[in-house]
Scaffold this active site. Structure first.
Site, PDB file in Angstrom:
ATOM      1  N   ARG A  61      47.145  45.409  29.180  1.00 49.27           N
ATOM      2  CA  ARG A  61      47.138  44.521  30.350  1.00 49.27           C
ATOM      3  C   ARG A  61      45.715  44.233  30.821  1.00 49.27           C
ATOM      4  O   ARG A  61      45.334  43.076  30.987  1.00 49.27           O
ATOM      5  CB  ARG A  61      47.948  45.131  31.492  1.00 49.27           C
ATOM      6  CG  ARG A  61      49.388  45.395  31.084  1.00 49.27           C
ATOM      7  CD  ARG A  61      50.279  45.681  32.269  1.00 49.27           C
ATOM      8  NE  ARG A  61      51.474  46.378  31.829  1.00 49.27           N
ATOM      9  CZ  ARG A  61      52.635  46.382  32.460  1.00 49.27           C
ATOM     10  NH1 ARG A  61      52.762  45.719  33.579  1.00 49.27           N
ATOM     11  NH2 ARG A  61      53.672  47.050  32.001  1.00 49.27           N
TER      12      ARG A  61
ATOM     13  N   GLU B  53      48.875  51.015  28.423  1.00 48.35           N
ATOM     14  CA  GLU B  53      49.062  49.966  29.438  1.00 48.35           C
ATOM     15  C   GLU B  53      47.724  49.408  29.907  1.00 48.35           C
ATOM     16  O   GLU B  53      47.588  48.205  30.113  1.00 48.35           O
ATOM     17  CB  GLU B  53      49.850  50.512  30.647  1.00 48.35           C
ATOM     18  CG  GLU B  53      51.268  50.952  30.330  1.00 48.35           C
ATOM     19  CD  GLU B  53      52.229  49.799  30.044  1.00 48.35           C
ATOM     20  OE1 GLU B  53      51.822  48.623  30.166  1.00 48.35           O
ATOM     21  OE2 GLU B  53      53.387  50.085  29.679  1.00 48.35           O
TER      22      GLU B  53
ATOM     23  N   GLU C  66      60.451  39.298  25.828  1.00 45.01           N
ATOM     24  CA  GLU C  66      60.559  39.320  24.352  1.00 45.01           C
ATOM     25  C   GLU C  66      61.437  38.218  23.765  1.00 45.01           C
ATOM     26  O   GLU C  66      61.139  37.695  22.681  1.00 45.01           O
ATOM     27  CB  GLU C  66      61.070  40.687  23.873  1.00 45.01           C
ATOM     28  CG  GLU C  66      60.074  41.835  24.070  1.00 45.01           C
ATOM     29  CD  GLU C  66      59.967  42.317  25.513  1.00 45.01           C
ATOM     30  OE1 GLU C  66      60.882  42.008  26.311  1.00 45.01           O
ATOM     31  OE2 GLU C  66      58.975  42.993  25.849  1.00 45.01           O
TER      32      GLU C  66
ATOM     33  N   ASP D 235      57.785  49.369  18.614  1.00 45.45           N
ATOM     34  CA  ASP D 235      57.610  47.900  18.583  1.00 45.45           C
ATOM     35  C   ASP D 235      56.227  47.315  18.263  1.00 45.45           C
ATOM     36  O   ASP D 235      56.002  46.750  17.188  1.00 45.45           O
ATOM     37  CB  ASP D 235      58.151  47.276  19.883  1.00 45.45           C
ATOM     38  CG  ASP D 235      57.666  47.951  21.176  1.00 45.45           C
ATOM     39  OD1 ASP D 235      56.801  48.824  21.105  1.00 45.45           O
ATOM     40  OD2 ASP D 235      58.158  47.569  22.257  1.00 45.45           O
TER      41      ASP D 235
HETATM   42  C1  DMJ Z   1      54.880  44.388  28.203  1.00 44.29           C
HETATM   43  O1  DMJ Z   1      53.999  45.204  28.874  1.00 44.29           O
HETATM   44  C2  DMJ Z   1      54.491  44.244  26.749  1.00 44.29           C
HETATM   45  O2  DMJ Z   1      55.143  43.143  26.203  1.00 44.29           O
HETATM   46  C3  DMJ Z   1      54.825  45.464  25.940  1.00 44.29           C
HETATM   47  O3  DMJ Z   1      54.589  45.258  24.568  1.00 44.29           O
HETATM   48  C4  DMJ Z   1      56.275  45.849  26.125  1.00 44.29           C
HETATM   49  N1  DMJ Z   1      56.665  45.924  27.501  1.00 44.29           N
HETATM   50  C5  DMJ Z   1      56.280  44.871  28.413  1.00 44.29           C
HETATM   51  C6  DMJ Z   1      57.246  43.706  28.497  1.00 44.29           C
HETATM   52  O4  DMJ Z   1      58.557  43.957  28.288  1.00 44.29           O
END
Ligand code: DMJ
Length: 478
Positions: A112, A108, A375, A241
């Site tokens: 971010r 994270e 998404e 993912d």
């Molecule tokens: C975000 O922090 C990013 O897109 C991550 O890849 C998946 N989760 C959240 C949004 O859903």
């Protein structure tokens, strides 16, 4: 000779330009509303709680603050919300403290904070963003001190101690976490001149290439001690993912030179298609999850990014596969749209299923929520850019109407607990990725293609744009 347009065609084009300008303006006010409320009630906290009008700190960022500020920087800049961008920049200059002591998620913090700072730097050239990104990047390095070099998921940013998530089986690291560092870490090496960041992520690749893949698939849990898989759970949604996303984007970001990443992506997608892609009785294509060979016929909202990813990769697949992958991308995006269209709020649930007569709907109470995730609109944006089929803009606009109706509250935007009721309960949380991703992708869906052109930029998994390396990085991929 130039291409000439007939009068009605021209009139239509002008009208559609006018319409998309109006819509873009609409997004500016949504972004401004989200930002202004965060600023008023929660500046310096990580997220806004829009019902109780206060801030939320949480425990993902190890004492770091201002997740919404850093996530919002590039969106504010791209939307030309100049005053708001300056407010955010000032906070980073004056109040963003990196000397913190707490347990952070490596993943994270990377997607971010590092991603947000790098994008802000590349867009504006302001040194403060670069130096903060590099300083923070250094603090993440101790997480890689494991027998294999596969980082652990949690790191104390003060002491450098790291460990695995308590919930991850047998001290394992998560594929989507250690597999989602590559783009940012190459830029950290490029900007610092220090190859260590690139070396760390290239080593992750080496370990992944060495380990045997069941049916060519990548399970979600790997031991950082032995370098072996810990559990055979495979998913293109949560836990897996963005690992796949970063393979194709590593190749694109390298200006199509990183052929190892391309091959890993192609092979992984082939295995996913062979074992996980299914068609429902009602004709909807979806990507199931795999547990040691047994399929779970469920798709998470998170998995809906894959329509966009497959479309992005399709362009570069061999001639004979191109159309096939574009069709697959369109079918998956359509399925994700159905998960929205079949709800009462026209927003999609956290997970939807394809079993016992259910098609693209949540069956469990615990999966009915929507937390402002990006998404689905992310895939609309890629599909629009790559096909120009107007239905993707229409679908995007449906989301905007639903967000305005069900998620806008007095002091910001909030997630909802149940998408299947038109009087949903709000979860009192304005996620930082709503500003970083959802609003940015919606805005880009209605922009011309040359705004952050896909030829020159790749978006990290938090939608922070990083430039394609047209000029060969110093610490380049071998
Ligand atoms: C975000 O922090 C990013 O897109 C991550 O890849 C998946 N989760 C959240 C949004 O859903």
């Amino acid at each position: 000779m130039g291409h000439s347009h007939s009068f009605p065609e021209l009139k239509f084009r002008k009208l559609s330009v006018l319409l998309s300008t109006f819509i873009q303006f609409f997004f500016l006010q949504m972004m401004k509303f989200a930002w202004d409320n965060y600023k008023q009630y929660a500046l310096g906290k990580n997220e806004l709680r829009p019902l109780t009008k206060n801030g939320h700190i949480g425990n993902m960022f190890g004492g770091l603050r201002g997740a919404t500020v850093v996530d919002a920087l590039d969106t504010l800049y791209i939307m030309e919300l100049e005053e708001e961008f300056q407010e955010a920049k000032k906070w980073v200059e004056k109040s963003f403290d990196l000397n913190v002591n707490g347990e952070a998620s490596l993943f994270e913090v990377n997607i971010r904070y590092i991603g947000g700072l790098l994008a802000a730097y590349y867009l504006t050239g302001e040194e403060v963003f670069k130096s903060k990104a590099l300083e923070l990047g250094e603090k993440l390095l101790p997480a890689f001190n494991t027998p294999t070099g596969i980082p652990r998921g949690v790191i104390n940013l003060g002491s450098g101690m790291s460990w695995s998530w308590g919930w991850a089986s047998a001290g394992s690291s998560i594929l989507a976490e250690f597999g989602t560092l590559h783009l940012e870490f190459l830029h950290l090496s490029e900007l610092s001149g220090n190859p260590v960041f690139a070396e760390k992520v290239m080593n992750i690749r080496k370990v992944l290439n060495r380990v045997e893949k069941p049916q060519g698939l990548y399970p979600n849990f790997l031991s950082p001690v032995t370098g072996n898989w810990v559990q055979h759970h495979v998913s293109i949604g949560g836990l897996g993912d963005s690992f796949y996303e970063y393979l194709i984007k590593s190749w694109l970001m390298s200006d199509k030179k990183d052929s190892e990443a391309k091959k890993m992506y192609d092979d992984a997608l082939e295995a996913i298609e062979k074992h996980l892609v299914k068609k429902s009785a009602g004709g909807l294509t979806y990507i199931a999850e795999w547990r040691g060979g047994i399929l779970d016929h469920k798709m998470g909202h998170l998995a809906c990014f894959s329509g966009g990813m497959i479309a992005l990769g399709a362009e570069h697949a061999g001639e004979e596969r191109k159309q096939h992958y574009m069709d697959l991308a369109a079918e998956i995006t359509n399925t994700c749209h159905e998960s929205y269209a079949r709800s009462d709020t026209k927003l999609g649930p956290e997970a939807f299923r394809f079993d016992a007569g259910t098609e693209a709907m949540a069956t469990r109470l615990s999966e009915r929520y929507y937390i402002l995730r990006p998404e689905v609109v992310e895939s609309y944006m890629y599909m629009w850019r790559l096909t120009h089929d107007p239905k993707y803009r229409q679908w995007g606009w449906e989301v905007v109407k639903a967000l305005e109706k069900h998620c806008r509250v007095e002091a910001g935007f909030s997630g909802i607990r149940d998408v299947y009721t038109t009087t949903p309960t709000h979860d009192n949380m304005q996620q930082s990725f709503f500003l970083a991703e959802t609003l940015k992708y919606l805005y880009l869906l209605f922009c011309e293609d040359d705004v952050l052109s896909l030829d020159d930029w790749v978006f990290n998994t938090e939608a922070h744009p990083l430039p394609v390396n047209h000029t060969n990085f110093k610490a380049s991929v071998q």
